[in-house]
Design an enzyme around this catalytic site. Sequence first.
Site, PDB file in Angstrom:
ATOM      1  N   MET A 133       0.848  -1.192   0.000  1.00 11.74           N
ATOM      2  CA  MET A 133       0.000   0.000   0.000  1.00 11.74           C
ATOM      3  C   MET A 133       0.888   1.248   0.000  1.00 11.74           C
ATOM      4  O   MET A 133       0.433   2.343   0.317  1.00 11.74           O
ATOM      5  CB  MET A 133      -0.937  -0.009   1.213  1.00 11.74           C
ATOM      6  CG  MET A 133      -1.908  -1.200   1.171  1.00 11.74           C
ATOM      7  SD  MET A 133      -3.436  -0.923   2.059  1.00 11.74           S
ATOM      8  CE  MET A 133      -2.840  -0.586   3.689  1.00 11.74           C
TER       9      MET A 133
ATOM     10  N   TYR B 171       4.087   3.961   0.798  1.00 12.62           N
ATOM     11  CA  TYR B 171       4.828   4.579   1.897  1.00 12.62           C
ATOM     12  C   TYR B 171       5.874   3.580   2.393  1.00 12.62           C
ATOM     13  O   TYR B 171       5.902   3.177   3.553  1.00 12.62           O
ATOM     14  CB  TYR B 171       3.916   5.085   3.016  1.00 12.62           C
ATOM     15  CG  TYR B 171       4.497   6.359   3.597  1.00 12.62           C
ATOM     16  CD1 TYR B 171       4.510   7.524   2.855  1.00 12.62           C
ATOM     17  CD2 TYR B 171       5.096   6.364   4.849  1.00 12.62           C
ATOM     18  CE1 TYR B 171       5.110   8.679   3.344  1.00 12.62           C
ATOM     19  CE2 TYR B 171       5.699   7.510   5.347  1.00 12.62           C
ATOM     20  CZ  TYR B 171       5.700   8.658   4.588  1.00 12.62           C
ATOM     21  OH  TYR B 171       6.297   9.797   5.071  1.00 12.62           O
ATOM     22  N   LEU B 172       6.703   3.193   1.451  1.00 16.82           N
ATOM     23  CA  LEU B 172       7.608   2.057   1.637  1.00 16.82           C
ATOM     24  C   LEU B 172       8.584   2.267   2.783  1.00 16.82           C
ATOM     25  O   LEU B 172       9.080   3.371   3.002  1.00 16.82           O
ATOM     26  CB  LEU B 172       8.397   1.816   0.349  1.00 16.82           C
ATOM     27  CG  LEU B 172       7.563   1.571  -0.919  1.00 16.82           C
ATOM     28  CD1 LEU B 172       8.496   1.356  -2.112  1.00 16.82           C
ATOM     29  CD2 LEU B 172       6.600   0.400  -0.749  1.00 16.82           C
TER      30      LEU B 172
ATOM     31  N   HIS C 130       9.183  -3.445   3.259  1.00 22.35           N
ATOM     32  CA  HIS C 130       8.779  -3.607   1.850  1.00 22.35           C
ATOM     33  C   HIS C 130       9.997  -3.830   0.955  1.00 22.35           C
ATOM     34  O   HIS C 130       9.953  -4.620   0.019  1.00 22.35           O
ATOM     35  CB  HIS C 130       8.077  -2.336   1.339  1.00 22.35           C
ATOM     36  CG  HIS C 130       6.824  -1.983   2.060  1.00 22.35           C
ATOM     37  ND1 HIS C 130       6.699  -0.840   2.823  1.00 22.35           N
ATOM     38  CD2 HIS C 130       5.624  -2.606   2.130  1.00 22.35           C
ATOM     39  CE1 HIS C 130       5.486  -0.774   3.320  1.00 22.35           C
ATOM     40  NE2 HIS C 130       4.801  -1.826   2.920  1.00 22.35           N
TER      41      HIS C 130
ATOM     42  N   GLY D 121       4.922  -9.888   4.002  1.00 14.09           N
ATOM     43  CA  GLY D 121       5.710  -9.808   5.232  1.00 14.09           C
ATOM     44  C   GLY D 121       5.052 -10.592   6.360  1.00 14.09           C
ATOM     45  O   GLY D 121       3.829 -10.592   6.498  1.00 14.09           O
TER      46      GLY D 121
HETATM   47  O1  PAF Z   1      -0.218  -5.843   3.528  1.00 22.16           O
HETATM   48  C1  PAF Z   1      -0.622  -4.895   2.839  1.00 22.16           C
HETATM   49  O2  PAF Z   1       0.043  -3.870   2.695  1.00 22.16           O
HETATM   50  C2  PAF Z   1      -1.998  -4.985   2.174  1.00 22.16           C
HETATM   51  O3  PAF Z   1      -2.911  -5.641   2.988  1.00 22.16           O
HETATM   52  C3  PAF Z   1      -1.934  -5.643   0.795  1.00 22.16           C
HETATM   53  C4  PAF Z   1      -1.497  -7.088   0.869  1.00 22.16           C
HETATM   54  C5  PAF Z   1      -0.982  -4.865  -0.103  1.00 22.16           C
HETATM   55  C6  PAF Z   1      -3.320  -5.613   0.150  1.00 22.16           C
HETATM   56  O4  PAF Z   1      -3.797  -4.314   0.003  1.00 22.16           O
END
Ligand code: PAF
Length: 282
Positions: free
Chosen positions: A30, A32-33, A37, A147
């Site tokens: 989603m 905002y790494l 990530h 993760g």
């Molecule tokens: O873990 C996340 O950041 C979210 O739940 C995902 C897997 C990207 C789905 O929107």
Amino acid sequence: MKVVKTIVELKEQVKRAKSEGKSIGLVPTMGYLHEGHLTLADTARQDNDLVIMSIFVNPTQFGPNEDFESYPRDLERDCKLAETVGVDIIFAPSVEEMYPTDGGIYIRAGRQAEILCGASRPGHFDGVLQVVAKLFHLSEPNRAYFGQKDAQQVAIIQTMVRDYNFPLEIRTVPIVREVDGLAKSSRNVYLTEQERKEAPAIFESLQIAKEEYLASRKVEKAKELAKKHIEDKTTGKIDYFEFLSYPDLKPITNETRDFLLATAVYIGKTRLIDNIIFHTKG
Ligand code: PAF
């Protein structure tokens, strides 16, 4: 690195990669790494010819009073970071691109979603499965990376992949932590200075529970000690502190060998989650 915003563009890239016999690794995020990530992407880079990272704040997994609107977003910053770990394609669609109609077909997460985060966030995992299923169809990955911080999410996605025969492998990457043990999370930016100082107590509590359980084999005692630690060391409110088998998320019995200790704590207004997975021989 290419940034694509439409499904048509993404599918063109996927088609080309497939025709060249390339393997595809998908890293759904989603945005905002943070380092967590980037570790997912780095692992995907090592395993695959082409790495696709999706950046999409998925509205269908947020409840009406949750932080969808305020969730941190910065695509420019994310692209720079993703490039440092060798991501090939960023897929950053708009909400309208992903959900052009109101829909009417939903995927419902089952029993595994009735507890832990699923109990406090009704419908959350249905929304996660909806977007993840779409991302799997659109990017046709050989492997997808998640993760361990979202251990319940991983378990539920694994069940969907199994039950609906998605032709891909789920790879789970360990939690990345700050030096003081706090699990990295995009939501950590919400913490005030004082809250940030308290937050490491969450991971400490998980370690306390694990040690106590390994010493005494007493689930309730382990949970009590851990909760007391959070209560003593933070001003936070415990949402849950659970000890279950993993990945089936059932109560612990004498036969359990694979354990999940998981907690969610509100520190101020920020809901932080963390967990430890461990295994015993008997
Ligand atoms: O873990 C996340 O950041 C979210 O739940 C995902 C897997 C990207 C789905 O929107």
